[in-house]
Each structure stands twice: as structure tokens, then as C-alpha cells.
Write a protein that holds these residues in place. Structure first.
Motif, mmCIF file in Angstrom:
data_model
loop_
_atom_site.group_PDB
_atom_site.id
_atom_site.type_symbol
_atom_site.label_atom_id
_atom_site.label_comp_id
_atom_site.label_asym_id
_atom_site.label_seq_id
_atom_site.Cartn_x
_atom_site.Cartn_y
_atom_site.Cartn_z
ATOM 1 N N LEU A 188 -1.330 28.084 70.563
ATOM 2 C CA LEU A 188 -0.968 26.576 70.418
ATOM 3 C C LEU A 188 -1.666 25.745 71.492
ATOM 4 O O LEU A 188 -1.232 24.600 71.811
ATOM 5 N N LYS A 189 -2.761 26.150 72.005
ATOM 6 C CA LYS A 189 -3.450 25.440 72.865
ATOM 7 C C LYS A 189 -4.596 24.745 72.519
ATOM 8 O O LYS A 189 -5.454 23.811 72.994
ATOM 9 N N TYR A 190 -5.177 25.042 71.292
ATOM 10 C CA TYR A 190 -6.182 24.561 70.431
ATOM 11 C C TYR A 190 -7.475 24.474 71.236
ATOM 12 O O TYR A 190 -8.258 23.376 71.350
ATOM 13 N N ILE A 191 -8.031 25.455 72.002
ATOM 14 C CA ILE A 191 -9.042 25.436 72.921
ATOM 15 C C ILE A 191 -10.354 25.602 72.094
ATOM 16 O O ILE A 191 -11.591 25.224 72.578
ATOM 17 N N GLY A 192 -10.178 26.104 70.863
ATOM 18 C CA GLY A 192 -11.609 26.190 70.023
ATOM 19 C C GLY A 192 -12.510 26.906 70.612
ATOM 20 O O GLY A 192 -12.328 27.786 71.522
ATOM 21 N N ASP A 193 -13.789 27.148 69.906
ATOM 22 C CA ASP A 193 -14.873 27.927 70.484
ATOM 23 C C ASP A 193 -15.372 27.724 71.804
ATOM 24 O O ASP A 193 -15.683 28.485 72.350
ATOM 25 N N GLU A 194 -15.291 26.286 72.025
ATOM 26 C CA GLU A 194 -15.846 25.992 73.280
ATOM 27 C C GLU A 194 -15.012 26.416 74.587
ATOM 28 O O GLU A 194 -15.183 26.962 75.696
ATOM 29 N N GLY A 195 -13.663 26.631 74.260
ATOM 30 C CA GLY A 195 -12.674 27.201 75.284
ATOM 31 C C GLY A 195 -13.006 28.760 75.251
ATOM 32 O O GLY A 195 -12.914 29.168 76.343
ATOM 33 N N LEU A 196 -13.225 29.453 74.215
ATOM 34 C CA LEU A 196 -13.498 30.712 74.156
ATOM 35 C C LEU A 196 -15.044 31.142 74.924
ATOM 36 O O LEU A 196 -15.112 31.985 75.540
ATOM 37 N N GLU A 197 -16.003 30.187 74.902
ATOM 38 C CA GLU A 197 -17.143 30.173 75.653
ATOM 39 C C GLU A 197 -16.756 30.267 77.267
ATOM 40 O O GLU A 197 -17.309 30.977 77.805
ATOM 41 N N TYR A 198 -16.041 29.470 77.661
ATOM 42 C CA TYR A 198 -15.289 29.392 79.031
ATOM 43 C C TYR A 198 -14.689 30.972 79.394
ATOM 44 O O TYR A 198 -14.864 31.372 80.540
ATOM 45 N N LEU A 199 -13.587 31.180 78.678
ATOM 46 C CA LEU A 199 -12.887 32.548 78.877
ATOM 47 C C LEU A 199 -13.944 33.548 78.809
ATOM 48 O O LEU A 199 -13.891 34.465 79.658
ATOM 49 N N ALA A 200 -14.786 33.730 78.111
ATOM 50 C CA ALA A 200 -15.877 34.837 78.034
ATOM 51 C C ALA A 200 -16.753 34.935 79.515
ATOM 52 O O ALA A 200 -17.144 35.875 79.734
ATOM 53 N N GLN A 201 -16.737 33.817 80.010
ATOM 54 C CA GLN A 201 -17.369 33.668 81.688
ATOM 55 C C GLN A 201 -16.478 33.802 82.634
ATOM 56 O O GLN A 201 -17.089 33.632 83.885
ATOM 57 N N CYS A 202 -15.203 33.572 82.411
ATOM 58 C CA CYS A 202 -14.219 33.428 83.595
ATOM 59 C C CYS A 202 -13.854 34.724 84.228
ATOM 60 O O CYS A 202 -13.280 35.570 83.871
ATOM 61 N N PRO A 203 -14.231 34.684 85.715
ATOM 62 C CA PRO A 203 -14.106 35.989 86.414
ATOM 63 C C PRO A 203 -12.833 36.143 86.790
ATOM 64 O O PRO A 203 -12.460 37.540 86.919
ATOM 65 N N GLU A 204 -11.895 35.470 86.627
ATOM 66 C CA GLU A 204 -10.120 35.767 86.834
ATOM 67 C C GLU A 204 -9.771 36.668 85.831
ATOM 68 O O GLU A 204 -8.914 37.145 85.784
ATOM 69 N N LEU A 205 -10.519 36.653 84.319
ATOM 70 C CA LEU A 205 -10.012 37.443 83.436
ATOM 71 C C LEU A 205 -10.478 38.926 83.378
ATOM 72 O O LEU A 205 -10.671 39.454 82.210
ATOM 73 N N ILE A 206 -11.205 39.534 84.344
ATOM 74 C CA ILE A 206 -11.710 40.762 84.428
ATOM 75 C C ILE A 206 -10.788 41.907 84.308
ATOM 76 O O ILE A 206 -11.136 42.991 83.663
ATOM 77 N N ASP A 207 -9.406 41.810 84.614
ATOM 78 C CA ASP A 207 -8.678 42.795 84.056
ATOM 79 C C ASP A 207 -7.677 42.383 82.858
ATOM 80 O O ASP A 207 -6.742 43.031 82.809
ATOM 81 N N LEU A 208 -8.226 41.424 82.120
ATOM 82 C CA LEU A 208 -7.280 40.846 81.120
ATOM 83 C C LEU A 208 -7.100 42.119 79.840
ATOM 84 O O LEU A 208 -8.196 42.806 79.443
ATOM 85 N N GLU A 209 -5.749 42.176 79.521
ATOM 86 C CA GLU A 209 -5.516 43.277 78.706
ATOM 87 C C GLU A 209 -4.999 42.711 77.301
ATOM 88 O O GLU A 209 -5.145 43.503 76.115
ATOM 89 N N ILE A 210 -4.145 41.567 77.347
ATOM 90 C CA ILE A 210 -3.734 40.962 76.425
ATOM 91 C C ILE A 210 -4.058 39.566 76.102
ATOM 92 O O ILE A 210 -3.803 38.710 77.212
ATOM 93 N N LEU A 211 -4.383 39.052 74.971
ATOM 94 C CA LEU A 211 -4.992 37.717 75.067
ATOM 95 C C LEU A 211 -4.416 37.269 73.664
ATOM 96 O O LEU A 211 -4.496 37.642 72.637
ATOM 97 N N ASN A 212 -3.583 36.160 73.670
ATOM 98 C CA ASN A 212 -3.030 35.398 72.513
ATOM 99 C C ASN A 212 -3.738 34.089 72.334
ATOM 100 O O ASN A 212 -3.859 33.104 72.985
ATOM 101 N N LEU A 213 -4.407 34.062 71.146
ATOM 102 C CA LEU A 213 -5.278 32.814 70.680
ATOM 103 C C LEU A 213 -4.770 32.341 69.652
ATOM 104 O O LEU A 213 -5.503 31.758 68.804
#
Length: 190
Positions: free
Chosen positions: A29-54
Motif C-alpha cells: 500500500l505504498k504506491y511506488i509504481g514502476d519508478e519505485g521498482l527502478e530504484y529498488l532494483a539498483q538499491c545496494p541496501e537490498l543486497i540481502d533481501l529475501e522477502i519483498l511485499n509489493l
């Protein structure tokens, strides 16, 4: 973009909602859209991410395709995509990207996945660890059900939901009688 539950930019959301160990990010329910996913895909803090709720983030095939090409998010075990606008292109991107080879849970509830998306998932050599697949409220129809029922790669499935996805009694019967899911404990058809 209408963001009724969120006025924060995605970089702030990551700081707020990423668990301390960096393995869980809940952005429902954060409405980040495709633009938000572009940020996530390049975000170094997410290198260990195992669970993603979109859940409910106005994500389309474009956003999923961006995630599929990420060099950072490559260890997901759970992916929640409920109530977005993901169609066959997004399902195909997930089914063919090595980024998703560790997935054991994926929820496409109330998206736009059709026959081609179901066929891509059913024939995926990437999604062999999948235990829970929710395709409810999509448009897979009997052809999509047939593809799932004849899959050579979804033998690990324990839970499959397809209610409200355009199946007739014939499609439901194919899934009920399928022998390709030896570990299946729950099949939700209605």
C-alpha cells in the motif's frame, strides 16, 4: 500518482521499512509504481533481501521486468505482488530470470496474468523451488490450468490457488487430477 497511504519517496520508505538485517522489505500500500521498482532494483541496501511485499503498488510488467534484470535483488524467497497490474510480460520475466531461482512463494492474486503467463510459469526451469503459487483472480482460463496441470517443473508446489481465474469445470478437473504435484496439500479452485 494517487498515494492515499504514502507521501514518502521510495528512498525514505526503504529506510523506514527495511528490517535491520536487510532481509525483509514490506511496502504494501505504498504506491511506488514502476519508478519505485527502478530504484529498488539498483538499491545496494537490498543486497540481502529475501522477502519483498509489493502488494497494491501500481506495479506493471515494466516494473517486474526491471526487477528481473536487477544485479542486486537476486536472493528473493518470497514475492508478494497482490493487487497490481502485472500481466503475461511480468509473469514471463519472473519465470525466466535467474534472479527468482530461490523463490518458494509468489502471490499474483488479482493481477492480469493470462494464459501465456501461466504457461511461462508452468514451463519455467527457474521456479523449481516454488512451494506456494497464487494465481487467483487472474485470467489463466482452462489453457493456463492445463499448462500448470502438465508442468514438468512445479513438482515442489504445496499450495496452488486459481479461484476466479476463468476456469470451467474442465480446467478445475485437470488440476484436481494432475499427478505433477506430488507434494500438493492445498488446491483452491473456488
Amino acid at each position: 500518482m494517487n498515494k492515499p497511504f504514502n507521501d514518502d519517496p521510495v528512498e525514505v520508505l526503504v529506510k523506514k521499512f527495511l528490517t535491520k538485517n536487510g532481509t525483509v522489505l514490506d511496502l504494501r500500500l505504498k504506491y511506488i509504481g514502476d519508478e519505485g521498482l527502478e530504484y529498488l532494483a539498483q538499491c545496494p541496501e537490498l543486497i540481502d533481501l529475501e522477502i519483498l511485499n509489493l502488494e497494491r503498488n501500481e506495479v506493471t510488467d515494466k516494473g517486474i521486468q526491471t526487477l528481473a534484470k536487477s544485479s542486486i535483488i537476486t536472493n528473493l524467497k518470497e514475492l508478494h505482488l497482490e493487487r497490481n497490474a502485472i500481466g503475461d510480460g511480468g509473469a514471463k520475466a519472473i519465470a525466466t530470470s535467474a534472479n527468482f531461482s530461490y523463490l518458494h512463494f509468489i502471490n499474483f492474486w488479482k493481477n492480469k496474468v493470462g494464459i501465456e503467463g501461466a504457461q511461462a510459469i508452468a514451463s519455467s526451469t527457474i521456479l523449481v523451488n516454488l512451494k506456494n503459487l497464487d494465481l487467483a483472480q487472474n485470467n489463466i482460463g482452462d489453457e493456463g490450468a492445463k499448462a500448470l496441470a502438465e508442468s514438468n517443473t512445479l513438482a515442489s508446489l504445496e499450495w496452488l490457488e486459481v479461484f476466479g481465474s476463468g476456469l470451467t469445470e474442465e480446467g478445475k478437473k485437470l488440476l484436481k487430477e494432475s499427478k505433477v504435484f506430488p507434494k500438493l496439500q492445498t488446491l483452491v479452485l473456488e
